[in-house]
Design an enzyme around this catalytic site. Structure first.
Site, mmCIF file in Angstrom:
data_model
loop_
_atom_site.group_PDB
_atom_site.id
_atom_site.type_symbol
_atom_site.label_atom_id
_atom_site.label_comp_id
_atom_site.label_asym_id
_atom_site.label_seq_id
_atom_site.Cartn_x
_atom_site.Cartn_y
_atom_site.Cartn_z
ATOM 1 N N SER A 148 0.857 -1.196 0.000
ATOM 2 C CA SER A 148 0.000 0.000 0.000
ATOM 3 C C SER A 148 0.884 1.234 0.000
ATOM 4 O O SER A 148 1.960 1.219 0.627
ATOM 5 C CB SER A 148 -0.881 0.007 1.249
ATOM 6 O OG SER A 148 -1.479 1.282 1.406
ATOM 7 N N TYR A 167 -1.132 -0.549 10.174
ATOM 8 C CA TYR A 167 -1.243 -1.032 8.784
ATOM 9 C C TYR A 167 -0.062 -0.516 7.962
ATOM 10 O O TYR A 167 0.598 -1.279 7.247
ATOM 11 C CB TYR A 167 -2.574 -0.540 8.211
ATOM 12 C CG TYR A 167 -2.817 -0.819 6.751
ATOM 13 C CD1 TYR A 167 -3.238 -2.072 6.319
ATOM 14 C CD2 TYR A 167 -2.667 0.191 5.793
ATOM 15 C CE1 TYR A 167 -3.502 -2.309 4.967
ATOM 16 C CE2 TYR A 167 -2.927 -0.040 4.455
ATOM 17 C CZ TYR A 167 -3.343 -1.290 4.048
ATOM 18 O OH TYR A 167 -3.603 -1.524 2.720
ATOM 19 N N LYS A 171 2.856 -2.795 6.252
ATOM 20 C CA LYS A 171 3.154 -2.814 4.806
ATOM 21 C C LYS A 171 4.613 -2.395 4.573
ATOM 22 O O LYS A 171 5.319 -3.015 3.780
ATOM 23 C CB LYS A 171 2.200 -1.872 4.048
ATOM 24 C CG LYS A 171 0.733 -2.322 4.034
ATOM 25 C CD LYS A 171 0.514 -3.572 3.214
ATOM 26 C CE LYS A 171 -0.975 -3.865 2.984
ATOM 27 N NZ LYS A 171 -1.230 -5.166 2.381
HETATM 28 N N1 LIG Z 1 -8.532 -1.314 -2.093
HETATM 29 C C1 LIG Z 1 -7.543 -0.446 -1.993
HETATM 30 O O1 LIG Z 1 -7.696 0.737 -2.335
HETATM 31 C C2 LIG Z 1 -6.199 -0.866 -1.462
HETATM 32 C C3 LIG Z 1 -5.211 0.118 -1.351
HETATM 33 C C4 LIG Z 1 -3.964 -0.257 -0.891
HETATM 34 C C5 LIG Z 1 -3.700 -1.575 -0.579
HETATM 35 N N2 LIG Z 1 -4.688 -2.517 -0.676
HETATM 36 C C6 LIG Z 1 -4.337 -3.904 -0.342
HETATM 37 O O2 LIG Z 1 -4.868 -4.779 -1.304
HETATM 38 C C7 LIG Z 1 -5.149 -6.058 -0.720
HETATM 39 C C8 LIG Z 1 -6.563 -6.482 -1.044
HETATM 40 O O3 LIG Z 1 -7.443 -5.512 -0.529
HETATM 41 P P1 LIG Z 1 -8.950 -5.329 -1.032
HETATM 42 O O4 LIG Z 1 -9.141 -3.868 -1.156
HETATM 43 O O5 LIG Z 1 -9.245 -6.209 -2.180
HETATM 44 O O6 LIG Z 1 -9.731 -5.831 0.277
HETATM 45 P P2 LIG Z 1 -11.134 -6.599 0.452
HETATM 46 O O7 LIG Z 1 -12.054 -6.311 -0.668
HETATM 47 O O8 LIG Z 1 -11.557 -6.262 1.844
HETATM 48 O O9 LIG Z 1 -10.711 -8.140 0.371
HETATM 49 C C9 LIG Z 1 -9.794 -8.641 1.294
HETATM 50 C C10 LIG Z 1 -9.533 -10.101 1.020
HETATM 51 O O10 LIG Z 1 -8.533 -10.568 1.948
HETATM 52 C C11 LIG Z 1 -9.065 -11.604 2.758
HETATM 53 N N3 LIG Z 1 -8.547 -11.463 4.116
HETATM 54 C C12 LIG Z 1 -8.550 -10.350 4.897
HETATM 55 N N4 LIG Z 1 -7.957 -10.613 6.070
HETATM 56 C C13 LIG Z 1 -7.580 -11.916 6.040
HETATM 57 C C14 LIG Z 1 -6.937 -12.780 6.955
HETATM 58 N N5 LIG Z 1 -6.579 -12.344 8.164
HETATM 59 N N6 LIG Z 1 -6.732 -14.077 6.584
HETATM 60 C C15 LIG Z 1 -7.099 -14.509 5.370
HETATM 61 N N7 LIG Z 1 -7.720 -13.752 4.458
HETATM 62 C C16 LIG Z 1 -7.953 -12.473 4.792
HETATM 63 C C17 LIG Z 1 -10.578 -11.417 2.699
HETATM 64 O O11 LIG Z 1 -11.210 -12.662 2.978
HETATM 65 P P3 LIG Z 1 -12.709 -12.774 3.605
HETATM 66 O O12 LIG Z 1 -13.667 -12.621 2.473
HETATM 67 O O13 LIG Z 1 -12.711 -14.133 4.212
HETATM 68 O O14 LIG Z 1 -12.843 -11.658 4.611
HETATM 69 C C18 LIG Z 1 -10.754 -10.972 1.251
HETATM 70 O O15 LIG Z 1 -10.684 -12.086 0.387
HETATM 71 C C19 LIG Z 1 -4.879 -5.897 0.783
HETATM 72 O O16 LIG Z 1 -3.618 -6.397 1.114
HETATM 73 C C20 LIG Z 1 -4.910 -4.375 0.974
HETATM 74 O O17 LIG Z 1 -4.117 -3.960 2.071
HETATM 75 C C21 LIG Z 1 -5.921 -2.188 -1.112
#
Ligand SMILES: NC(=O)c1ccc[n+]([C@@H]2O[C@H](COP(=O)([O-])OP(=O)(O)OC[C@H]3O[C@@H](n4cnc5c(N)ncnc54)[C@H](OP(=O)(O)O)[C@@H]3O)[C@@H](O)[C@H]2O)c1
Length: 267
Positions: A148, A167, A171
């Protein structure tokens, strides 16, 4: 056949990877998830595309991860080309607090730090070490950590965002550990990359930046880095650019921490 494993593939960016990759029958795609309870769309996709394999595991449990790696190994004949460490969340509700708000709240601070270290450092390290033998035998030999911009010092310095303390530390910590993995494994031809996915329209983004006042604040902060950003990018678009960067990963740029376009353009 190129084999891919993606953690946290039930929703958001992880599911976007599975959807994009499995559209090509030359890819074999493994969705590593913790529970089927949020995996409705993933199960539906796996029903339609035979190259999607769902593996339920626990990302903190070495024994269960070993079993997951054995399942992948059985399906691929002992190898894995690309491992994508995507699972993550913004951590406890204290993520809205800046560092000094924890004065007198040491227990909450311990939770804020420990939970994020577990999610962003320990768990991805467990996953990498559990799948390493398979990656060693893969053709691509790539390990990708979805990071991130919050973990980037210069991004934080310029935007001036003081919250998401644990967080961001998690990261940032895993970014350097990915560089360490890259340094250690370079002689074997294994490449690593920490890649920020952009600001992507997912449940997590909605949770962190969805509330109108917060969104206004974040947009103002983001404009200090990129005056053209208007809001989160749709998942499919964000994933397509990330995959281009993963496909462009070579020994020369291994170990770097970049945005989705492979440079310091964070959005
Ligand atoms: N979206 C953004 O703007 C953004 C920006 C910067 C970084 N990121 C990074 O991108 C990645 C994906 O994020 P996203 O936005 O797609 O999030 P999301 O829509 O909330 O999806 C998160 C995914 O990770 C799984 N997960 C979360 N905590 C977990 C744990 N402790 N053990 C196993 N699985 C876990 C969730 O599973 P469940 O369905 O079982 O909960 C879900 O499949 C993350 O690493 C996040 O930090 C996202």
């Amino acid at each position: 056949m190129v084999s891919w494993a993606v953690t946290g593939a039930t929703r958001g960016i992880g599911f976007g990877y599975i959807d994009n990759l499995s559209a090509d029958p030359n890819n074999q795609v493994f969705a590593l998830i913790r529970s089927l309870s949020t995996a409705g769309p993933l199960q539906e996709l796996a029903g339609k595309r035979k190259n999607v394999h769902i593996v339920v595991t626990d990302l903190y449990d070495i024994k269960k991860l070993g079993e997951a790696a054995a399942k992948v190994s059985k399906a691929t004949g002992g190898s894995l080309d690309v491992l994508i460490l995507n699972a993550g969340s913004a951590g406890p509700h204290t993520n809205v607090l800046p560092p000094t708000a924890f004065i007198g709240k040491e227990e909450a601070l311990e939770k804020e730090i420990n939970e994020n270290m577990k999610n962003n450092i320990l768990s991805p390290m467990f996953v990498i070490n559990s799948f390493l033998e398979l990656v060693r035998k893969g053709q691509e030999k790539k390990i990708i950590f979805i990071s991130s911009p919050s973990g980037d010092l210069e991004f934080t310095r310029i935007t001036g965002i003081p919250s998401v303390v644990g967080y961001s530390a998690g990261k940032a910590g895993m970014n350097i550990i990915m560089t360490k993995f890259g340094a250690e494994l370079a002689p074997e031809g294994i490449k690593t990359l920490s890649m920020s996915p952009g600001w992507v329209a997912t449940d997590a983004a909605e949770q962190v930046t969805g509330e109108p006042e917060v969104r206004k604040y974040m947009l103002n902060a983001f404009h200090k880095i990129d005056p053209t950003v208007t809001g989160p990018t749709p998942v499919a678009e964000a994933v397509a650019s990330q995959l281009k960067t993963i496909r462009g990963l070579t020994a020369e740029n291994s170990g770097k921490s970049v945005g989705r376009f492979g440079n310091n353009d964070w959005f």
